[in-house]
Design an enzyme around this catalytic site. Structure first.
Site, PDB file in Angstrom:
ATOM      1  N   HIS A  34      27.507  48.055  70.352  1.00  0.00           N
ATOM      2  CA  HIS A  34      28.066  49.349  69.927  1.00  0.00           C
ATOM      3  C   HIS A  34      27.134  50.529  70.225  1.00  0.00           C
ATOM      4  O   HIS A  34      27.567  51.640  70.497  1.00  0.00           O
ATOM      5  CB  HIS A  34      28.359  49.297  68.425  1.00  0.00           C
ATOM      6  CG  HIS A  34      29.433  50.236  67.972  1.00  0.00           C
ATOM      7  ND1 HIS A  34      30.325  49.926  66.978  1.00  0.00           N
ATOM      8  CD2 HIS A  34      29.776  51.484  68.380  1.00  0.00           C
ATOM      9  CE1 HIS A  34      31.155  50.941  66.788  1.00  0.00           C
ATOM     10  NE2 HIS A  34      30.839  51.909  67.628  1.00  0.00           N
ATOM     11  N   ASP A  90      41.166  48.729  70.562  1.00  0.00           N
ATOM     12  CA  ASP A  90      39.714  48.913  70.449  1.00  0.00           C
ATOM     13  C   ASP A  90      39.316  48.969  68.981  1.00  0.00           C
ATOM     14  O   ASP A  90      39.750  49.851  68.248  1.00  0.00           O
ATOM     15  CB  ASP A  90      39.299  50.208  71.148  1.00  0.00           C
ATOM     16  CG  ASP A  90      37.785  50.399  71.116  1.00  0.00           C
ATOM     17  OD1 ASP A  90      37.104  49.813  71.970  1.00  0.00           O
ATOM     18  OD2 ASP A  90      37.282  51.119  70.213  1.00  0.00           O
ATOM     19  N   LYS A 115      33.062  45.220  68.671  1.00  0.00           N
ATOM     20  CA  LYS A 115      31.680  45.632  68.971  1.00  0.00           C
ATOM     21  C   LYS A 115      30.666  45.074  67.978  1.00  0.00           C
ATOM     22  O   LYS A 115      30.966  44.917  66.789  1.00  0.00           O
ATOM     23  CB  LYS A 115      31.589  47.163  68.989  1.00  0.00           C
ATOM     24  CG  LYS A 115      32.698  47.833  69.789  1.00  0.00           C
ATOM     25  CD  LYS A 115      32.522  49.327  69.938  1.00  0.00           C
ATOM     26  CE  LYS A 115      33.778  49.978  70.489  1.00  0.00           C
ATOM     27  NZ  LYS A 115      34.774  50.313  69.433  1.00  0.00           N
ATOM     28  N   TYR A 161      34.175  49.516  61.944  1.00  0.00           N
ATOM     29  CA  TYR A 161      35.428  50.205  61.577  1.00  0.00           C
ATOM     30  C   TYR A 161      36.083  49.556  60.353  1.00  0.00           C
ATOM     31  O   TYR A 161      37.024  50.089  59.781  1.00  0.00           O
ATOM     32  CB  TYR A 161      36.439  50.210  62.733  1.00  0.00           C
ATOM     33  CG  TYR A 161      35.971  50.885  64.006  1.00  0.00           C
ATOM     34  CD1 TYR A 161      34.782  51.610  64.069  1.00  0.00           C
ATOM     35  CD2 TYR A 161      36.742  50.812  65.164  1.00  0.00           C
ATOM     36  CE1 TYR A 161      34.367  52.206  65.242  1.00  0.00           C
ATOM     37  CE2 TYR A 161      36.315  51.410  66.344  1.00  0.00           C
ATOM     38  CZ  TYR A 161      35.128  52.096  66.372  1.00  0.00           C
ATOM     39  OH  TYR A 161      34.722  52.684  67.545  1.00  0.00           O
TER      40      TYR A 161
HETATM   41  N1  LIG Z   1      31.757  53.361  70.817  1.00  0.00           N
HETATM   42  C1  LIG Z   1      31.648  54.401  70.009  1.00  0.00           C
HETATM   43  O1  LIG Z   1      30.560  54.745  69.569  1.00  0.00           O
HETATM   44  C2  LIG Z   1      32.878  55.173  69.650  1.00  0.00           C
HETATM   45  C3  LIG Z   1      32.767  56.434  69.034  1.00  0.00           C
HETATM   46  C4  LIG Z   1      33.927  57.141  68.743  1.00  0.00           C
HETATM   47  C5  LIG Z   1      35.157  56.590  69.048  1.00  0.00           C
HETATM   48  N2  LIG Z   1      35.261  55.359  69.628  1.00  0.00           N
HETATM   49  C6  LIG Z   1      36.581  54.738  69.936  1.00  0.00           C
HETATM   50  O2  LIG Z   1      37.371  55.679  70.636  1.00  0.00           O
HETATM   51  C7  LIG Z   1      38.576  55.923  69.927  1.00  0.00           C
HETATM   52  C8  LIG Z   1      39.033  57.347  70.150  1.00  0.00           C
HETATM   53  O3  LIG Z   1      38.068  58.305  69.763  1.00  0.00           O
HETATM   54  P1  LIG Z   1      38.160  59.168  68.442  1.00  0.00           P
HETATM   55  O4  LIG Z   1      38.868  58.386  67.403  1.00  0.00           O
HETATM   56  O5  LIG Z   1      36.817  59.695  68.168  1.00  0.00           O
HETATM   57  O6  LIG Z   1      39.011  60.413  68.769  1.00  0.00           O
HETATM   58  P2  LIG Z   1      40.075  60.991  69.806  1.00  0.00           P
HETATM   59  O7  LIG Z   1      40.909  59.903  70.387  1.00  0.00           O
HETATM   60  O8  LIG Z   1      39.384  61.928  70.698  1.00  0.00           O
HETATM   61  O9  LIG Z   1      40.916  61.908  68.838  1.00  0.00           O
HETATM   62  C9  LIG Z   1      41.597  61.466  67.743  1.00  0.00           C
HETATM   63  C10 LIG Z   1      42.126  62.702  66.998  1.00  0.00           C
HETATM   64  O10 LIG Z   1      43.086  63.374  67.801  1.00  0.00           O
HETATM   65  C11 LIG Z   1      44.334  63.445  67.110  1.00  0.00           C
HETATM   66  N3  LIG Z   1      45.393  63.238  68.107  1.00  0.00           N
HETATM   67  C12 LIG Z   1      45.746  62.064  68.677  1.00  0.00           C
HETATM   68  N4  LIG Z   1      46.716  62.256  69.587  1.00  0.00           N
HETATM   69  C13 LIG Z   1      47.002  63.584  69.594  1.00  0.00           C
HETATM   70  C14 LIG Z   1      47.904  64.376  70.325  1.00  0.00           C
HETATM   71  N5  LIG Z   1      48.713  63.823  71.238  1.00  0.00           N
HETATM   72  N6  LIG Z   1      47.928  65.706  70.083  1.00  0.00           N
HETATM   73  C15 LIG Z   1      47.107  66.244  69.165  1.00  0.00           C
HETATM   74  N7  LIG Z   1      46.217  65.540  68.441  1.00  0.00           N
HETATM   75  C16 LIG Z   1      46.157  64.209  68.648  1.00  0.00           C
HETATM   76  C17 LIG Z   1      44.267  62.361  66.067  1.00  0.00           C
HETATM   77  O11 LIG Z   1      45.031  62.710  64.969  1.00  0.00           O
HETATM   78  P3  LIG Z   1      45.814  61.606  64.098  1.00  0.00           P
HETATM   79  O12 LIG Z   1      44.955  60.373  63.958  1.00  0.00           O
HETATM   80  O13 LIG Z   1      46.050  62.291  62.808  1.00  0.00           O
HETATM   81  O14 LIG Z   1      47.097  61.299  64.829  1.00  0.00           O
HETATM   82  C18 LIG Z   1      42.792  62.330  65.737  1.00  0.00           C
HETATM   83  O15 LIG Z   1      42.473  63.349  64.804  1.00  0.00           O
HETATM   84  C19 LIG Z   1      38.200  55.573  68.485  1.00  0.00           C
HETATM   85  O16 LIG Z   1      39.320  55.368  67.673  1.00  0.00           O
HETATM   86  C20 LIG Z   1      37.361  54.350  68.692  1.00  0.00           C
HETATM   87  O17 LIG Z   1      38.196  53.232  68.934  1.00  0.00           O
HETATM   88  C21 LIG Z   1      34.135  54.666  69.934  1.00  0.00           C
END
Ligand SMILES: NC(=O)c1ccc[n+]([C@@H]2O[C@H](COP(=O)([O-])OP(=O)(O)OC[C@H]3O[C@@H](n4cnc5c(N)ncnc54)[C@H](OP(=O)(O)O)[C@@H]3O)[C@@H](O)[C@H]2O)c1
Ligand SMILES: *[C@@H]1O[C@H](CO)[C@@H](O)[C@H](O)[C@H]1NC(C)=O
Ligand SMILES: *[C@@H]1O[C@H](CO)[C@@H](O)[C@H](O)[C@H]1NC(C)=O
Ligand SMILES: *[C@@H]1O[C@H](CO)[C@@H](O)[C@H](O)[C@H]1NC(C)=O
Length: 314
Positions: A138, A72, A106, A77
């Site tokens: 997006h 994704d 997106k 990004y």
């Molecule tokens: N469409 C939108 O508007 C939108 C908005 C937000 C996100 N997204 C997408 O969704 C994806 C995921 O969401 P997100 O990046 O906001 O956050 P998330 O997946 O909820 O959380 C990521 C965080 O959790 C940590 N983490 C990952 N695996 C872990 C585990 N097993 N145990 C403990 N901590 C862990 C990561 O640390 P480390 O990285 O240090 O390992 C990072 O700080 C994004 O990367 C993006 O592709 C889309």
């Protein structure tokens, strides 16, 4: 006959959580059949804030090794080019070809409207491929446009029309949206230009799960893809929530695995982001069952939204 087959496929997907060990479909092999008939992996890899070639190459190497097949990304990004370059190098290493993986990208809010087609072409080019598997709007709003300005809905309608053209021209296999509320979806379905959204990617976790949106998506065959399942980067409120921690201890899993399994067990798609090998591996190691009483506990939390909020966008 076709209906019967669809029912079988649907129930096979739904039954995954409760199968006997011998029949279990591993999380990495769980798919959802979109209206285009494409099988979209339910577990994907998020890449927000993962930038720079060396880092991207390193995390994608670990992700592909762990079994992730969906990546994704988004124009905003600023890593599409590095992802394209890394995949060129990594796919042969895993005996994979382009068609074995799924790339979602997106449309940026600043390309909302007449620039949407060109933006899709540019993303495809940056990713060094011929097509993407899924292209999402997006955000329901347009850049530098007041949330209450009706130009927002006019511009995203224009984007959609051009994205439909993008499907016809083979630039993307599927199209969908992100951060859409029920009212945004209603507007879109009233004027979908011939293709309905396949996916709505939204913030979704035990602290924030507006059920009216899920119900609407299910009724209209839109797959809900959860983002920020772990609460998002730099936020540990969810992963340290005592109720989550307690259930994780009881099941012998990590809090992150409980949060991800919670979504998967409701047939939602997930795209956790991680950097370390340990996190990347455990986030796709989700073949356990959360008992119904614990599912209910996880579903009973109060609303606490962490990411951007489309509530004011007309
Ligand atoms: N469409 C939108 O508007 C939108 C908005 C937000 C996100 N997204 C997408 O969704 C994806 C995921 O969401 P997100 O990046 O906001 O956050 P998330 O997946 O909820 O959380 C990521 C965080 O959790 C940590 N983490 C990952 N695996 C872990 C585990 N097993 N145990 C403990 N901590 C862990 C990561 O640390 P480390 O990285 O240090 O390992 C990072 O700080 C994004 O990367 C993006 O592709 C889309
Ligand atoms: C890739 O395929 C080659 C030739 O078929 C095989 O020797 C090799 O072990 C495979 N590598 C992986 C990682 O599956
Ligand atoms: C956006 O529009 C609302 C309602 O018309 C107005 O109150 C607000 O000041 C506007 N915001 C900006 C940043 O222009
Ligand atoms: C909407 O966009 C059009 C075309 O750019 C512009 O002329 C018009 O002033 C905008 N409407 C509002 C309410 O801002």
């Amino acid at each position: 006959m076709i209906v019967f087959y669809l029912v079988l496929v649907t129930s096979a997907i739904i039954a995954v959580g409760s199968r006997a060990e011998a029949e279990v479909v591993l999380a990495k092999d769980m798919n959802y059949k979109l209206s285009s008939n494409d099988l979209m992996p339910l577990v994907g890899f998020g890449t927000y804030q993962i930038q720079g070639y060396d880092l991207i190459r390193d995390v994608l190497d670990k992700a592909l090794a762990s079994g992730y097949r969906l990546i994704d990304t988004a124009k905003v990004y600023r890593n599409e080019e590095d992802i394209g370059r890394a995949l060129k190098e990594l796919l042969p290493k895993y005996n994979l070809t382009r068609k074995d993986i799924w790339i979602t990208t997106k449309l940026s809010p600043d390309d909302q409207g007449p620039s949407a087609y060109k933006a899709l072409q540019e993303s495809v080019k940056k990713l060094d491929t011929d097509y993407v598997d899924l292209y999402l709007i997006h955000w329901p709003g347009a850049y530098k446009t007041n949330a209450s300005n009706t130009n927002n809905s006019r511009l995203r309608d224009e984007s959609w029309k051009l994205m439909v053209q993008g499907v016809k021209d083979g630039l993307t296999k599927n199209i969908g949206v992100s951060n859409y509320l029920v009212r945004h979806l209603e507007q879109l379905l009233a004027n979908d230009h011939g293709i309905k959204p396949a996916v709505n990617q939204v913030e979704w976790h035990p602290h924030y799960h507006p059920e009216d949106l899920l119900e609407y998506c299910r009724k209209n065959n839109i797959l809900l893809q959860a983002y920020s399942s772990l609460g998002g980067s730099g936020n540990t409120d969810l992963i340290k929530d005592p109720k989550v921690v307690e259930i994780a201890k009881k099941l012998g899993k990590s809090p992150a695995q409980v949060l991800l399994r919670w979504a998967l067990q409701q047939n939602l798609a997930i795209i956790p982001k991680a950097r370390s090998k340990h996190h990347i591996e455990e986030n796709i190691d989700l073949n356990f069952n959360i008992p119904e009483e614990d599912m209910q506990t996880l579903n009973s939390f109060s609303t606490n939204k962490y990411s951007w909020d489309p509530a004011t966008i007309v």
